[in-house]
Enzyme design. Structure first.
Site, PDB file in Angstrom:
ATOM      1  NE  ARG A 286      -3.807   0.038   0.355  1.00  9.88           N
ATOM      2  CZ  ARG A 286      -4.727   0.212  -0.592  1.00  9.88           C
ATOM      3  NH1 ARG A 286      -4.838  -0.663  -1.568  1.00  9.88           N
ATOM      4  NH2 ARG A 286      -5.512   1.262  -0.584  1.00  9.88           N
ATOM      5  CB  VAL A 287       0.948   4.277  -2.092  1.00 11.81           C
ATOM      6  CG1 VAL A 287       1.519   5.680  -1.988  1.00 11.81           C
ATOM      7  CG2 VAL A 287       1.500   3.564  -3.326  1.00 11.81           C
TER       8      VAL A 287
ATOM      9  CD  GLU B 216       5.196  14.164   2.539  1.00 16.82           C
ATOM     10  OE1 GLU B 216       4.447  14.568   1.648  1.00 16.82           O
ATOM     11  OE2 GLU B 216       5.536  14.823   3.537  1.00 16.82           O
TER      12      GLU B 216
ATOM     13  CE  LYS C 162      20.430 -18.318  -2.246  1.00 15.07           C
ATOM     14  NZ  LYS C 162      21.247 -19.041  -3.190  1.00 15.07           N
TER      15      LYS C 162
ATOM     16  CG  HIS D  22      12.350  -0.931  -4.458  1.00 19.05           C
ATOM     17  ND1 HIS D  22      10.995  -0.971  -4.721  1.00 19.05           N
ATOM     18  CD2 HIS D  22      12.966  -0.806  -5.658  1.00 19.05           C
ATOM     19  CE1 HIS D  22      10.808  -0.863  -6.022  1.00 19.05           C
ATOM     20  NE2 HIS D  22      11.985  -0.761  -6.623  1.00 19.05           N
TER      21      HIS D  22
ATOM     22  CG  ASN E 177       9.987  -0.116   1.266  1.00 13.72           C
ATOM     23  OD1 ASN E 177       9.356  -1.142   1.507  1.00 13.72           O
ATOM     24  ND2 ASN E 177      10.130   0.352   0.028  1.00 13.72           N
TER      25      ASN E 177
END
Ligand code: GRF
Length: 207
Positions: A91-92, A142, A172, A109, A107
């Site tokens: 979810r953004v 943001e 991995k 990524h 986060n």
């Protein structure tokens, strides 16, 4: 011990790598709660298997993103979490959430940012024809995948790679750099200076 929350939407293999790092003694933190926006997220089962509280806040039950995030914040603050870890949370998050946990959201990524932000990064990388891809841990601001970078790890793209094969090679590395990033954070060794994150020396190694 510092309390964190891990937010998941899917399989939760990154969550598992964090739990494993805690159980092996590498990572000295407590996961106060695992939260998901989806009932079926397997990450919730992983949490329960390790005696970690798991809770669902469905985005569909709320009229707006802000209402959904207000509820998330209510639950997370109730657990007294100091850091929110996004481990495949799809979810953004709006400025409401990001400002509430200013510089306290990390986060992961599956690409070398700033290349290939957003979804399907592995496919974006393959389609572009890059020779190398990888993963990035970063603080959340943001923008979408734009916050200050903590650790990156690179993997080669092989000629016959599919989204799945490159994805699992990247995963991995995710399982290595995510616990490492959280360890640095838990030791107070991540200093955000504008866009850059300075990694402070390990004081315990100097003694
Ligand atoms: C990972 O590739 C992560 O980088 C991305 O979503 C995926 C989640 O995988 N944000 P898992 O649920 O941790 O197995």
């Amino acid at each position: 011990m510092k309390k964190i929350a891990v937010l998941v939407s899917g399989g939760g293999s990154n969550l598992q790598s964090i739990i494993d790092a805690m159980e092996s003694g590498y990572l000295n933190i407590q996961i106060a709660v695992v939260m998901s926006n989806k009932d079926e997220a397997y990450g919730l089962t992983r949490a329960k298997n390790h005696g970690i509280p798991a809770q669902v806040v469905r985005h569909g039950d709320h009229e707006s993103r802000e209402e959904f995030e207000t509820r998330l914040i209510e639950v997370l603050d109730g657990y007294g979490v100091e850091l929110v870890v996004l481990a495949g949370f799809m979810r953004v998050l709006t400025s409401l959430f990001v400002n509430h946990y200013h510089q306290r959201i990390i986060n992961i990524h599956p690409a070398i940012l700033p290349s290939f932000p957003g979804t399907h990064s592995q496919k974006q990388a393959l389609d572009y024809g890059v020779r190398f891809s990888g993963c990035t841990t970063h603080f959340v601001d943001e923008g979408t995948d734009t916050g200050p970078i903590i650790i990156q790890s690179i993997v080669p793209v092989l000629p016959d790679d599919t989204e799945e094969s490159i994805g699992s090679r990247i995963l991995k590395e995710e399982h290595r750099i995510f616990p490492e990033s959280l360890k640095l954070w838990s030791e107070g060794r991540l200093l955000i200076e504008g866009r850059k994150v300075r990694i402070l020396p390990d004081k315990s190694a100097e003694a």
